[in-house]
Design an enzyme around this catalytic site. Structure first.
Site, PDB file in Angstrom:
ATOM      1  CG  PHE A 230      27.714 -24.440  27.572  1.00  0.00           C
ATOM      2  CD1 PHE A 230      27.279 -25.710  27.227  1.00  0.00           C
ATOM      3  CD2 PHE A 230      27.856 -23.494  26.572  1.00  0.00           C
ATOM      4  CE1 PHE A 230      26.982 -26.034  25.908  1.00  0.00           C
ATOM      5  CE2 PHE A 230      27.568 -23.808  25.253  1.00  0.00           C
ATOM      6  CZ  PHE A 230      27.139 -25.076  24.920  1.00  0.00           C
TER       7      PHE A 230
ATOM      8  CG  ASP B 275      33.562 -19.170  28.060  1.00  0.00           C
ATOM      9  OD1 ASP B 275      33.129 -18.193  27.412  1.00  0.00           O
ATOM     10  OD2 ASP B 275      33.179 -20.325  27.854  1.00  0.00           O
TER      11      ASP B 275
ATOM     12  CE  LYS C 282      26.526 -17.317  23.643  1.00  0.00           C
ATOM     13  NZ  LYS C 282      25.519 -17.847  22.724  1.00  0.00           N
TER      14      LYS C 282
END
Length: 405
Positions: free
Chosen positions: A139, A224, A253
């Site tokens: 993802f 990532d 985040k």
């Protein structure tokens, strides 16, 4: 200014239905506790999906935000600003990177990375070197390019045609990777721990093979670290707990401790392919965001705090194992630091949200990672007493869910 009376029903009236939020509407948070509109208290094991790394309303972050709000909010990248420059300097000092591109989210950081790997290959080889290799269940965000590189077909349904030149392989399959990487490959994109894909760590052998194959074929290795970065695994970035250094790293985040900010980090040589006008972001490098992010990473990049993350992981694991000893609902507990996944037994596959709802009723906020995995991503500084109380709530939620079937 008009004041509106709003509640959960308002969501269904005025919001696009791409989310299905819980019934409660949180209105206040402090540390690892949240209160809703009814004044009910919750322990937060979700952390805004691994975002609130220092909990809610950390006093130092609040002070920095308020101070910056009195100085400068927004300029755009027609000008630079001091908070952005200071944050970029701090990030280059803490990791391998020499250059930074700021944006607003993990999706945007990954979009920048995916564009850069193709541009770098175009500049140094030619248009034929454009293939991006990613992995099943990955993802990388919700833009069209990001869902294409991500390895979950459900997110691409209805959006065809998607960008070409992306190959998906089984995660942690070294042989499949060796067979796939070629001189047409411009990049291999890996999450050190697949977050949305079920909290699945990459093996050391897999990461090492990816590094070696990229070197052999003049391809770039992209990590990532949107979810694993900024202390989540007990290292500032997860790659630091391996023997592998990527060429490009994406981060968001926890980077802003709750304030929206993202970044793509890379070397000077690779960054040169993003010359003037090749990419941009109106809000990227926003002074408010960068001020808060600098304060957040300064607090998180602390040896004792990072060591405590590993200790808290062990406490979570012991509590989850105790729950499993009683109810037998997990096949595996995995992850690293404070990114933890508990996979449900086949009997409970597809029912992870039932546990999430039951936990909320018991005063605990949880996450899921797909239909079969409970995910925990709390504050990195959550007190041990909050962990124990939250786990007591989870035990009650599990008991209630099991008894209801």
């Amino acid at each position: 200014m008009t004041e509106y009376s709003v509640n959960r029903a308002t969501f269904d009236e005025v919001m696009v239905p791409n989310y299905a939020p819980q019934k409660v509407v949180p209105v206040r948070g402090k540390g690892s506790r949240i209160w809703d509109q009814e004044g009910r208290e919750y322990i937060d094991f979700a952390g805004g999906i691994a975002v609130n790394a220092l909990g809610h309303c950390h006093p130092k972050l609040v002070k920095v935000l308020k101070d910056q709000a009195d100085k400068l909010w927004h300029l755009s990248n027609v000008y630079t600003n001091e908070p952005a420059l200071a944050l970029a300097r701090a990030l280059t000092e803490v990791c391998f990177a020499e250059k930074v591109f700021f944006c607003n989210s993990g999706t945007e950081a990954n979009e920048a990375a995916f564009k850069l790997v193709r541009k770098y290959a175009y500049d140094h080889t030619g248009p034929e070197k454009h293939e991006i290799i990613s992995f099943n269940n990955a993802f990388h965000g919700r833009s069209l390019f990001a869902i294409t590189v991500g390895g979950q077909p459900k997110y691409c349904e209805g959006y065809a045609p998607v960008p070409e030149g992306v190959t998906h392989l089984p995660f942690n399959d070294v042989d499949a990777l060796k067979a796939a990487v070629s001189d047409k490959t411009c990049a291999v994109v890996i999450e050190p721990i697949q977050g949305e894909g079920g909290v699945r760590p990459a093996t050391p052998e897999f990461l090492q093979a990816a590094r070696e194959l990229c070197d052999q074929h003049n391809a770039l290795l992209v990590f990532d670290e949107v979810q694993t970065g900024v202390g989540r695994t007990g290292e500032f970035y997860a790659y630091m707990g391996t023997d592998v250094v990527p060429d490009i790293l994406t981060t968001a985040k926890a980077l802003g401790g709750g304030f929206p900010v993202g970044a793509m980090l890379t070397t000077s040589k690779i960054a040169n392919s993003f010359g003037f006008g090749t990419h941009g972001s109106t809000y990227g490098g926003n002074a408010l965001a960068c001020s808060v992010a600098l304060a957040a990473i300064t607090l998180i990049n602390d040896d004792q705090l990072l060591a405590n993350v590993s200790g808290k992981h062990q406490l979570f694991r012991r509590e989850l194992e105790s729950i499993n000893d009683e109810f037998g609902i997990f096949t595996e507990i995995r992850g690293k630091g404070l990114l933890i996944g508990a996979e449900l037994t086949p009997e409970w596959h597809g029912k992870s949200k039932a546990f999430l709802a039951a936990a909320a009723e018991e005063g605990l906020m949880l996450l899921v990672a797909g239909p079969n995995v409970l995910r925990l991503a709390p504050s990195l500084i959550i007190p041990d007493d909050d962990i124990r109380q939250g786990m007591d709530a989870l035990r009650r939620a599990v008991a209630k869910t099991v008894q209801a079937t």
